[in-house]
Design an enzyme around this catalytic site. Structure first.
Site: not given
Lengths: 164, 539
Positions: A79, A86-88
């Site tokens: 992720n 950051v990919c959340i």
């Protein structure tokens, strides 16, 4: 400038009651809109014991919009993009959904906070979401070759502590 | 931009001075009639004189900037440059494309007028940039704010003077010229006033606990009225220029049309946003209950959006309460409850999907502005909106150059990683290996003798800083060195944080600084890691 006041409040809160294994604060007193955070890898995860540095950049209308977060330390994770972003879901506004897998309930809202973001990142380190392919190689390795993944992660943990 | 061979201010001054010198010399030698008349009669001499006056304006401005703002940051410099060349470009079009001036003295009058207005505009722009920078930090000394307010007020007063000049021009030369001059001054006036208002509100905000509930409304309307009026004035100004020039097939009119289109879009966007704002506000007032202080005490005390105390609040159908202003600005963006995400009143639905904050749009635009080709697409408007491209990175602290300092740093480095290993052992090993990583490897593989470690896990950071051990000379010396090293580091950090750094609200409490806490976390993690791994090895 409601944003500045809220950031001051959050910094106060994070300093007085810091969550376990997390340190976060403005990079310098001249600019409360750029923070640096240190996040300890959660126990029993591939990143156990590592201390990873990240930077957060806040928009001027924070908390209406989420900050942008980027790892400065090298990290290999399904992720996290190769450049450290950051990919959340908590970092996405309800409007944008780059990968089309999240429900609106998980996304940013002004009642979220820096602490919640950082805790989400900790749990992301423990349990990668391999449906979102921010880093395709890492996703694939996480699914198919867990040993190799753990080995790379262990190397990064060592590196993050400056022990190589 | 940087690749273009544009002269610097110093060069410009030198050449203007030379030009003036030659003009004066020429007039003195060539004619014996009235000196001033002769100077004005010769076109080239007049140009040289006016040019020198403009140059003086800019020198004065630059001097004022330096004395009030200190050295400019790189972003501010870049903005100033952008704005300046943009201004020159548009005024060039105005003089030669719109007014189509043939007579050189008429041009000179316009040039000096624009030099004056340009100086004020650039100063106002700089104030705006600087205010944005100051507002990023809670610890800005109030003297810098005071200076800015003084500066802005001066510009405002000058604006009043300029308006008078403008009226006189209107009286003498007719409506067209009045309109041209007026729009320039009005744009300057709104830019300055807006910055001043923002700054005063910011100052008020920082010096008062809690939230001024109506503040949002006032700020919003002040900004809305000023921005819309400025945009409309500019729109009509450009339309006026287009009609005045009376030639629709020229490069100048093309550029004016592009600018008009841009201004139109901008106004449209602002009005749409305002419409949305009014609608959300009405819906809020109509459908959500007002909650008074008494009831609030039972539910919750602080607003979850701004984390400030609430005196009055609005309650959503789901029961969650927020400040009216906070709720409004969120609902403009997304009509759901911030806490439980229950979707609200359908009349709030949509119309709000598109970005409502000017900030995002301007973010895109500032990125584009660096490109010289897309440049004239209205940077003078974009600069109204807050910019994101501020570079606030401090230059990294200087590294020690001498070998000793390097060595000392390396010893420190290794020692903080391995507090168990005696300092002199580290020094001996480092002297052999000349490399931190090699020494670390040696320590890890047990080649360097370490103190038999039986300290308990609660050993704290103190031990790292002052190892209470052998009294050998080397050891003491390094400890002393390390102490001074620590002091240096502290000094650097203070410099980094600026002079007013200590005024964060809670720096007086015993909480260690951010840097210390970071270091502690890393040290603890290292210790844990090493313990764990040495344990694994033994197994």
């Amino acid at each position: 400038m409601a944003a500045l006041k809220r950031l001051i409040q959050e910094y106060k809160e994070l300093t007085l009651n810091p969550p376990e294994g997390i340190v976060a604060g403005p990079k310098s007193d001249n600019n409360f809109f750029e923070w640096e955070a240190l996040i300890t890898g959660p126990e029993d995860s591939p990143f156990d014991g590592g201390v990873f540095a990240a930077e957060l950049v806040f928009p001027q209308d924070y908390p209406l919009n989420p900050p942008k977060m980027k790892f400065i330390s090298e990290i290999f994770h399904p992720n996290v993009y190769l450049d450290g972003r950051v990919c959340i879901s908590i970092l996405h506004t309800p409007g944008d959904d780059p990968l089309g897998y999240e429900t609106a309930a998980e996304r940013w809202s002004p009642v979220q906070s820096i602490e919640k973001i950082l805790l989400s990142v900790v749990s992301m380190l423990a349990e990668p979401n391999d449906e979102s392919g921010a880093n395709v190689d890492a996703s694939k390795m996480w699914r198919e070759n867990r040993d190799q993944f753990n080995k790379i992660a262990a190397g990064l943990v060592k590196k993050s502590l400056g022990l190589t | 931009m940087d690749t273009l061979p544009l002269p610097s201010l110093q060069m410009y001054t030198v050449f203007s001075g030379l030009g003036l010198f030659y003009a004066v010399a020429y007039v003195l030698t060539a004619s014996d009639s009235n000196f001033v008349n002769a100077l004005w009669d010769d076109a080239w001499c007049a140009t040289a004189v006016v040019n020198f006056v403009c140059c003086l304006f800019f020198q004065l401005m630059s001097f004022l900037h330096k004395s009030v703002f200190g050295t400019l940051r790189s972003t501010e410099k870049r903005h100033l440059q952008d704005k300046f060349w943009n201004f020159v470009f548009y005024k060039f079009i105005f003089i030669f494309g719109v007014l189509n001036i043939q007579e050189i003295r008429e041009m000179l009058v316009w040039c000096s007028w624009f030099a004056l207005i340009g100086c004020f505009l650039l100063t106002s722009q700089l104030c705006k940039d600087r205010f944005l920078y100051l507002s990023f930090s809670p610890s800005t000394p109030s003297s810098s704010h005071a200076k800015m307010i003084m500066f802005l007020s001066c510009i405002l007063v000058s604006c009043a003077g300029l308006f008078m000049v403008c009226a006189i021009i209107g009286w003498q030369f007719g409506f067209n010229y009045f309109a041209f001059v007026f729009s320039e001054i009005y744009v300057l006036f709104t830019l300055t006033l807006l910055t001043l208002i923002r700054q005063i509100i910011h100052l008020w905000d920082m010096h008062h606990e809690g939230l001024w509930e109506n503040r949002n409304v006032y700020t919003y309307y002040a900004e809305f009225v000023l921005e819309i009026s400025s945009l409309s004035v500019q729109f009509f100004h450009h339309l006026h220029m287009l009609l005045f020039a009376n030639m629709f097939l020229s490069v100048a009119s093309l550029i004016l049309l592009m600018k008009l289109r841009f201004l139109y879009q901008e106004i449209q966007h602002k009005l749409k946003r305002h419409h949305n704002y009014v609608m959300v506000k009405h819906t809020l007032e109509r459908s959500f209950n007002l909650v008074g202080p008494n009831e609030l005490r039972h539910i919750q005390e602080t607003c979850a959006i701004c984390w400030e105390k609430m005196n009055t609040a609005r309650q959503l159908p789901c029961g969650h309460v927020f400040h009216f202003g906070c709720l409004r600005s969120w609902l403009e963006q997304d009509p759901v409850c911030p806490t439980c995400r229950q979707t609200l009143d359908t009349s709030l639905q949509r119309n709000s999907r598109e970005p409502t904050t000017g900030d995002q749009r301007s973010g895109v635009r500032t990125r584009r502005r660096r490109n010289w080709l897309l440049y004239f697409n209205g940077a003078s408007i974009a600069s109204w909106l807050p910019t994101f491209s501020l570079e606030l990175h401090q230059p990294p602290p200087h590294h020690h150059n001498t070998f000793n300092a390097d060595m000392d740093r390396e010893v420190n480095h290794v020692h903080t990683m391995f507090p168990d290993v005696p300092v002199n052992a580290i020094i001996v090993d480092l002297a052999n290996t000349h490399s931190v990583s090699q020494t670390v490897d040696n320590i890890l593989s047990g080649l360097v003798p370490s103190r038999t470690s039986n300290q308990n896990t609660t050993e704290d950071h103190q031990d790292d800083v002052t190892p209470a051990t052998s009294t050998s000379d080397i050891d003491e010396a390094t400890v002393r060195q390390r102490d001074t090293g620590g002091k240096n580091e502290e000094k650097e950090r203070e410099e980094e944080n600026g002079k007013g750094a200590q005024s964060s609200d809670f720096s007086s409490t015993d909480v260690p600084s951010f840097q210390t806490r970071k270091q502690e976390l890393i040290n603890a993690a290292r210790k844990k890691y090493l313990q764990k791994h040495s344990h694994l090895k033994q197994c």
